[in-house]
Enzyme design. Structure first.
Site, short mmCIF file in Angstrom:
data_model
loop_
_atom_site.label_atom_id
_atom_site.label_comp_id
_atom_site.label_asym_id
_atom_site.label_seq_id
_atom_site.Cartn_x
_atom_site.Cartn_y
_atom_site.Cartn_z
N HIS A 190 36.98 3.32 -40.57
CA HIS A 190 36.47 4.42 -40.14
C HIS A 190 36.13 5.65 -41.20
CE1 HIS A 190 35.29 6.83 -36.41
NE2 HIS A 190 34.39 5.90 -36.61
N LYS A 258 46.14 19.36 -24.93
CA LYS A 258 45.07 18.63 -25.17
C LYS A 258 45.17 17.04 -24.54
CE LYS A 258 43.06 19.67 -29.11
NZ LYS A 258 42.92 19.70 -30.74
N MET A 260 45.02 13.51 -24.55
CA MET A 260 45.09 12.45 -25.79
C MET A 260 44.26 11.39 -25.29
SD MET A 260 46.74 13.89 -27.91
CE MET A 260 47.60 15.29 -28.37
N PHE A 262 40.98 11.65 -25.92
CA PHE A 262 39.67 12.23 -25.87
C PHE A 262 39.03 13.12 -27.24
CE2 PHE A 262 40.96 11.30 -21.77
CZ PHE A 262 39.75 10.67 -21.09
N HIS A 264 36.65 13.92 -30.78
CA HIS A 264 36.48 13.31 -32.27
C HIS A 264 36.00 14.12 -33.26
CE1 HIS A 264 35.99 10.40 -35.33
NE2 HIS A 264 36.77 9.66 -34.90
N ARG A 273 32.87 3.06 -30.67
CA ARG A 273 33.79 1.78 -30.67
C ARG A 273 34.04 1.75 -29.02
NH1 ARG A 273 37.75 4.05 -34.93
NH2 ARG A 273 37.23 6.04 -33.76
N ASP A 315 41.07 5.40 -28.92
CA ASP A 315 42.45 5.12 -28.57
C ASP A 315 42.59 5.19 -27.14
OD1 ASP A 315 43.73 5.08 -31.20
OD2 ASP A 315 43.87 7.26 -31.12
N ARG A 340 44.35 -0.99 -39.62
CA ARG A 340 43.70 -0.06 -40.64
C ARG A 340 44.01 -0.31 -42.18
NH1 ARG A 340 41.08 4.81 -39.46
NH2 ARG A 340 40.31 3.66 -38.01
N ARG A 359 41.67 17.50 -55.99
CA ARG A 359 42.33 18.55 -56.31
C ARG A 359 41.52 20.03 -55.75
NH1 ARG A 359 44.07 23.70 -56.82
NH2 ARG A 359 46.05 23.94 -57.80
N1 ACO Z 1 41.70 17.65 -24.94
C1 ACO Z 1 41.38 19.00 -24.69
N2 ACO Z 1 40.83 19.79 -25.27
C2 ACO Z 1 40.10 19.43 -26.55
C3 ACO Z 1 40.31 18.03 -26.98
C4 ACO Z 1 41.16 17.21 -25.83
N3 ACO Z 1 41.54 15.89 -26.20
N4 ACO Z 1 39.49 17.54 -27.94
C5 ACO Z 1 38.97 18.80 -27.98
N5 ACO Z 1 39.18 19.65 -27.38
C6 ACO Z 1 38.78 21.17 -27.21
C7 ACO Z 1 39.60 22.06 -28.12
O1 ACO Z 1 40.60 22.46 -27.49
C8 ACO Z 1 38.59 22.87 -28.81
O2 ACO Z 1 38.42 24.12 -27.60
P1 ACO Z 1 38.09 25.48 -28.04
O3 ACO Z 1 36.78 25.42 -28.94
O4 ACO Z 1 38.07 26.23 -26.80
O5 ACO Z 1 39.41 26.02 -28.80
C9 ACO Z 1 37.35 22.16 -28.80
O6 ACO Z 1 37.43 21.24 -28.12
C10 ACO Z 1 37.24 21.78 -30.17
O7 ACO Z 1 38.29 20.90 -30.81
P2 ACO Z 1 38.95 20.92 -32.14
O8 ACO Z 1 40.58 20.08 -31.75
O9 ACO Z 1 38.70 22.06 -32.62
O10 ACO Z 1 38.02 19.72 -32.74
P3 ACO Z 1 38.25 18.76 -33.87
O11 ACO Z 1 36.92 18.05 -34.28
O12 ACO Z 1 39.15 19.26 -34.83
O13 ACO Z 1 39.27 17.65 -33.07
C11 ACO Z 1 40.43 16.00 -32.50
C12 ACO Z 1 39.11 16.41 -33.16
C13 ACO Z 1 41.67 16.25 -33.35
C14 ACO Z 1 40.49 14.28 -32.50
C15 ACO Z 1 40.66 16.53 -30.99
O14 ACO Z 1 39.37 16.10 -30.24
C16 ACO Z 1 41.78 16.22 -30.30
O15 ACO Z 1 42.83 16.69 -30.68
N6 ACO Z 1 41.70 14.98 -29.53
C17 ACO Z 1 43.11 14.54 -29.04
C18 ACO Z 1 43.95 13.58 -30.08
C19 ACO Z 1 43.00 12.20 -30.35
O16 ACO Z 1 42.64 11.62 -29.15
N7 ACO Z 1 43.07 11.76 -31.57
C20 ACO Z 1 42.40 10.53 -31.74
C21 ACO Z 1 41.49 10.84 -32.62
S1 ACO Z 1 40.46 9.29 -32.99
C22 ACO Z 1 41.42 8.18 -33.63
O17 ACO Z 1 42.33 8.41 -34.30
C23 ACO Z 1 41.10 6.68 -33.36
#
Ligand code: ACO
Length: 379
Positions: A190, A258, A260, A262, A264, A273, A315, A340, A359
């Protein structure tokens, strides 16, 4: 503190392209993912994981002879190295399985005669051996936690059937093998995700392939990345049944938790996917007759997406799929590692082929320069 204007920084490198890659293309606008130009959905429908691994490393799908040679190599390298087994046995059974697989890969690196050889041939050889050997570690680790003996691999089974056989000591039924193989294909690659970027950073210092993979495993472990597939199952356990999803969500959102599985960083309108993995989950739900699990899946997904506009990522369907297959929740992220490692090693080889030390700069925002106070000499 200096009053000079601060340069703009891009927290989390969000939206910052840092290099070219020919391995995969993630397109959030078209919601698509290509491995070496092929849509991942087509690969999941008509290729095996072995063929996809070959594609990621070589840039082309194997012909019949190339596939036969690779399969023979993979089957010859499936056994758990006795030294690795010895080290795994020395670890506590409550060690996290990601710590176990990380340690095992580290031991493999220390025992690999080619560690210092970073020629393309040696790197490919190491990549293929890691691909073949990691399933034995993951399968055995689950068995030892359950107080069960090692199951030796069978060389008359394909990668996925053998992986499941080593874990459960029975030849799995076809729908299970197919769903597992699809998950391996979808997890394989990815672009510059956190763990792959970690592998490239380590490689950029001219360190060795196993060190880069060990570091990538560390990055994948976190719940914002690979660790989310386990976290999804913990969420399902907490909720219990579909009817409770709404109330659970009220509490979770009020507590600013958060959810989990949800969201990206790249896909904002859904993960390319998910439909393919959801179809694999559907076939498992039917196979194991677990409509209750599907109802919970749908209830949480529909309600969360409707309320927050945030879509499931890979996930979300893979967690319950691995659960139905019989994997312990803590083994889900090591399964992600087994897949992966193909993408990581393809990126390690690509990084090495046109290397520049990674760097970046930081913007200092601490106290201004000052003098160390002089202490009075003690009489
Ligand atoms: N649950 C609740 N709120 C969420 C979630 C979530 N899963 N994902 C995003 N948001 C919200 C954030 O709280 C944030 O809100 P705010 O603007 O009010 O503070 C906004 O959406 C933006 O979220 P960020 O975390 O800043 O966005 P980023 O692009 O950094 O996040 C991430 C991507 C880290 C994957 C995030 O969606 C997350 O933490 N998801 C849950 C963990 C997860 O499922 N990870 C798997 C990734 S995919 C993989 O590895 C196959």
């Amino acid at each position: 503190m200096s009053d000079a204007p601060k340069p703009e920084i891009f927290k989390g490198l969000a939206g910052v392209p840092v290099d070219y890659t020919a391995i995969s293309k993630v397109n959030a606008e078209t919601n698509s993912l290509l491995y070496r130009g092929y849509p991942v959905q087509q690969l999941a429908a008509s290729a095996t994981f072995e063929e996809v691994a070959y594609l990621l490393w070589h840039g082309e799908l194997p012909d019949e002879r190339q596939l036969a040679e690779f399969e023979q190599f993979e089957r010859a390298n499936r056994h758990l190295d006795p030294v690795v087994k010895h080290v795994v046995d020395a670890l506590p059974t409550n060690a996290h399985p990601m710590d176990v697989v990380r340690t095992a890969v580290s031991v493999m690196g220390a025992r690999d005669g080619l560690t210092a050889d970073d020629s393309p041939e040696a790197e490919l050889d190491k990549s293929k051996r890691l691909f073949a050997a990691i399933p034995a570690v993951v399968a055995y680790d689950q068995r030892r936690r359950r107080g069960l003996e090692l199951v030796e691999p069978r060389d008359d089974l394909g990668y996925s059937a053998n992986f499941l056989f080593m874990a459960f000591d029975e030849v799995p039924e076809l729908p299970v093998v197919d769903a597992f193989d699809v998950s391996m294909i979808l997890y394989a690659e990815h672009s510059f995700n956190a763990s792959t970027f970690t592998a490239r950073v380590v490689t950029s210092t001219l360190s060795d392939l196993h060190s880069a993979v060990v570091a990538a495993i560390g990055a994948l472990k976190g719940p914002l990345h690979g660790g989310a597939n386990e976290a999804v199952m913990h969420t399902f356990d907490e909720i219990g049944e579909a009817e409770r999803a709404s109330a659970w969500l009220d509490e979770a959102l009020a507590a600013k938790r958060k959810v989990m599985g949800f969201g990206h960083r790249v896909y904002k309108n859904g993960d390319s996917r998910v439909p393919t993995m959801k179809a694999a989950l559907d076939s498992l739900v039917e196979h194991y007759d677990r409509p209750d699990l599907l109802a919970l899946y749908e209830a949480l997904a529909n309600e969360f997406t409707e309320r927050k506009g945030i879509h499931p990522n890979l996930d979300y369907p893979s967690g319950p799929a691995y659960h139905l297959m019989g994997w312990d929740t803590e083994q889900f992220t090591p399964l992600f590692v087994a897949s992966r490692v193909t993408g990581w090693t393809a990126h390690i080889m690509e990084q090495r082929a046109s290397n520049a030390l990674i760097r970046p700069l930081s913007v200092y925002d601490g106290v201004d320069q000052r003098d160390v106070p002089q202490r009075e000499p003690v009489e």
